[in-house]
Design a protein around this motif. Structure first.
Motif, short mmCIF file in Angstrom:
data_model
loop_
_atom_site.label_atom_id
_atom_site.label_comp_id
_atom_site.label_asym_id
_atom_site.label_seq_id
_atom_site.Cartn_x
_atom_site.Cartn_y
_atom_site.Cartn_z
N ARG A 213 0.88 -1.17 0.00
CA ARG A 213 0.00 0.00 0.00
C ARG A 213 0.91 1.21 0.00
O ARG A 213 1.73 1.39 0.91
CB ARG A 213 -0.90 -0.02 1.23
N ILE A 214 0.78 2.05 -1.02
CA ILE A 214 1.75 3.12 -1.23
C ILE A 214 1.04 4.47 -1.42
O ILE A 214 -0.10 4.53 -1.89
CB ILE A 214 2.66 2.84 -2.44
N SER A 215 1.75 5.53 -1.08
CA SER A 215 1.27 6.88 -1.35
C SER A 215 2.47 7.81 -1.40
O SER A 215 3.56 7.48 -0.92
CB SER A 215 0.27 7.35 -0.28
N ALA A 216 2.27 8.99 -1.98
CA ALA A 216 3.35 9.97 -2.11
C ALA A 216 2.76 11.31 -2.49
O ALA A 216 1.66 11.40 -3.05
CB ALA A 216 4.37 9.52 -3.16
N ASP A 217 3.49 12.38 -2.19
CA ASP A 217 3.03 13.70 -2.62
C ASP A 217 3.67 14.06 -3.95
O ASP A 217 4.65 13.47 -4.39
CB ASP A 217 3.35 14.76 -1.56
N MET A 218 3.12 15.07 -4.60
CA MET A 218 3.55 15.45 -5.95
C MET A 218 4.98 15.97 -5.96
O MET A 218 5.68 15.87 -6.98
CB MET A 218 2.61 16.51 -6.52
N ALA A 219 5.43 16.54 -4.85
CA ALA A 219 6.75 17.15 -4.83
C ALA A 219 7.88 16.13 -4.67
O ALA A 219 9.05 16.49 -4.81
CB ALA A 219 6.82 18.18 -3.70
N SER A 220 7.53 14.87 -4.39
CA SER A 220 8.56 13.88 -4.07
C SER A 220 9.18 13.21 -5.28
O SER A 220 10.18 12.52 -5.16
CB SER A 220 7.98 12.80 -3.15
N GLY A 221 8.58 13.36 -6.45
CA GLY A 221 9.10 12.70 -7.63
C GLY A 221 9.12 13.65 -8.81
O GLY A 221 8.91 14.85 -8.69
N THR A 222 9.37 13.09 -9.98
CA THR A 222 9.40 13.85 -11.22
C THR A 222 8.07 13.68 -11.94
O THR A 222 7.62 12.54 -12.16
CB THR A 222 10.53 13.36 -12.13
N VAL A 223 7.42 14.77 -12.29
CA VAL A 223 6.14 14.72 -13.00
C VAL A 223 6.38 15.08 -14.46
O VAL A 223 6.94 16.12 -14.78
CB VAL A 223 5.10 15.68 -12.37
N TYR A 224 5.94 14.18 -15.34
CA TYR A 224 6.07 14.40 -16.78
C TYR A 224 4.72 14.83 -17.33
O TYR A 224 3.71 14.16 -17.13
CB TYR A 224 6.52 13.12 -17.47
N ARG A 225 4.72 15.95 -18.02
CA ARG A 225 3.49 16.49 -18.61
C ARG A 225 3.60 16.49 -20.13
O ARG A 225 4.61 16.90 -20.68
CB ARG A 225 3.23 17.92 -18.10
#
Length: 379
Positions: A213-225
């Motif tokens: 069971r996993i979760s994370a915030d948007m600032a913790s990784g790289t977001v590709y748009r």
């Protein structure tokens, strides 16, 4: 440069992969009550990478799992690979399927790729629960969606406030999954050590893998748009390939189940006859064979360039096929009678593994709403 596959190439490659499955995977899976060890799992994965069965970070060859999906032959090659591997170990096939899909997404969002890191990648294809109801279907169909739909998708893909259940190898290192950003679907890549991770043990099936069971915030990784059209095309292709892959894995698991049922029914005697000659057992075997036939026909009919495959047809086929596969797997157990429920005979593991597939990619319950959204958007 990618190889352009022809029919003869497809048959040859599947024969070669069948030899690898028979020579290396099958011996490791002889005891259904003893899942293959972590060390053997990793060794087989490394060998599959070296043989080109799994994609690498180097230039595309066109023959690795889900590496290129621009022709019917390339799609049929990937579903054929998964079916062969799943005939020995559905859990291994599922792990390789999601690893290869992670590579598919990483390439298309322009992420840096390296051979070693790819083996630790895992794809989560959907939100925390379900299939986005009709809202996702509307967004995928280029519909100008309303505020309620946008809010639902933002919540469905909220990775910070909702935990997501994921089935993966023990030593996964990073995840790529869809997130809602700037009013559309983007993709976030995030390392395991930057996530909140709870291990859930045991899960229902796929004994070779683990549930997290996993979760994370948007600032913790790289977001590709991506731009809007490209984002829709990519998400559509991920859903199409993921559903096709699960049908292929289910077919492979049932291939093995059918062989077990036929062997047992030809040996076990009751009333002076082998049970294969009893009408009730004949009906059970026919149910299994029907499930295999329906799944095979669906995979054959849907094999095309990925962007040309109708998502609604795939989703509808998945709903029907997985019900048929689960029913057929139950019949494998019934052919074996009471021994079919024992862990050391094999049928109960096949049933559990196929049941696990029906829970993936949002499960089957929301497919009706998803199809309705596609119809509404196309009206």
């Amino acid at each position: 440069m990618a190889i352009k596959l022809e029919i003869d190439d497809l048959e040859y490659l599947l024969d070669e992969i069948g030899s690898f499955v028979e020579g290396r995977i099958a011996p490791a899976c002889q005891r259904p009550e003893h899942p293959i060890s972590h060390a053997v799992f990793e060794q087989l994965t490394q060998e599959a990478l070296e043989l080109g069965i799994l994609p690498s970070g180097s230039a595309e060859t066109g023959i690795a799992l889900w590496e290129t999906c621009t022709t019917p032959e390339s799609v049929a090659l990937s579903t054929g690979m998964l079916r062969l591997v799943a005939s020995c170990c559905p859990g291994l096939a599922f792990a390789w399927h999601r690893l290869a899909l992670a590579n598919h997404v990483m390439r298309r969002v322009g992420a840096d790729l390296a051979d070693n890191s790819l083996l630790g990648e895992i794809l989560v294809p959907v939100g925390h629960y379900g299939l986005g109801r009709s809202s996702l279907a509307k967004w995928l169909s280029c519909e100008l969606i309303g505020e309620d739909d946008r809010n639902l998708l933002a919540d469905w893909l909220d990775r910070d406030n909702h935990m997501t259940v994921m089935i993966a190898r023990e030593n996964w290192k990073s995840v790529i999954w869809p997130v809602w950003t700037d009013g559309m679907v983007g993709w976030q890549w995030i390392e395991r050590n930057k996530m909140r991770v709870d291990r859930l043990d045991p899960q229902h099936g796929f004994d070779e893998l683990r549930a997290f069971r996993i979760s994370a915030d948007m600032a913790s990784g790289t977001v590709y748009r991506l731009d809007l059209d490209a984002a829709r095309v990519l998400f559509r292709s991920v859903l199409v390939l993921d559903m096709l892959g699960q049908m292929a894995i289910g077919a492979g698991a049932l291939d093995y189940g059918f062989s077990l049922a036929m062997e047992y029914a030809s040996l076990r005697r009751q009333g002076g006859l082998v049970i294969r000659q009893h009408p009730a057992v004949k009906q059970l075997l026919a149910d299994i064979e029907t499930g295999l036939s329906e799944t095979g026909l669906a995979l054959q009919a849907l094999a095309s360039e990925v962007e040309a495959i109708d998502l609604a047809r795939v989703a509808a086929a998945r709903k029907h096929v997985h019900h048929a596969l689960c029913h057929a797997a139950n019949q494998v157990v019934q052919v074996h009678g009471g021994s079919g429920y024992m862990r050391d005979t094999g049928p109960e593991k096949i049933l559990r593994d196929i049941n696990m597939l029906r829970l993936e990619t949002g499960g089957l319950r929301e497919i009706d709403l998803f199809l309705d959204g596609l119809r509404e958007a196309g009206a």
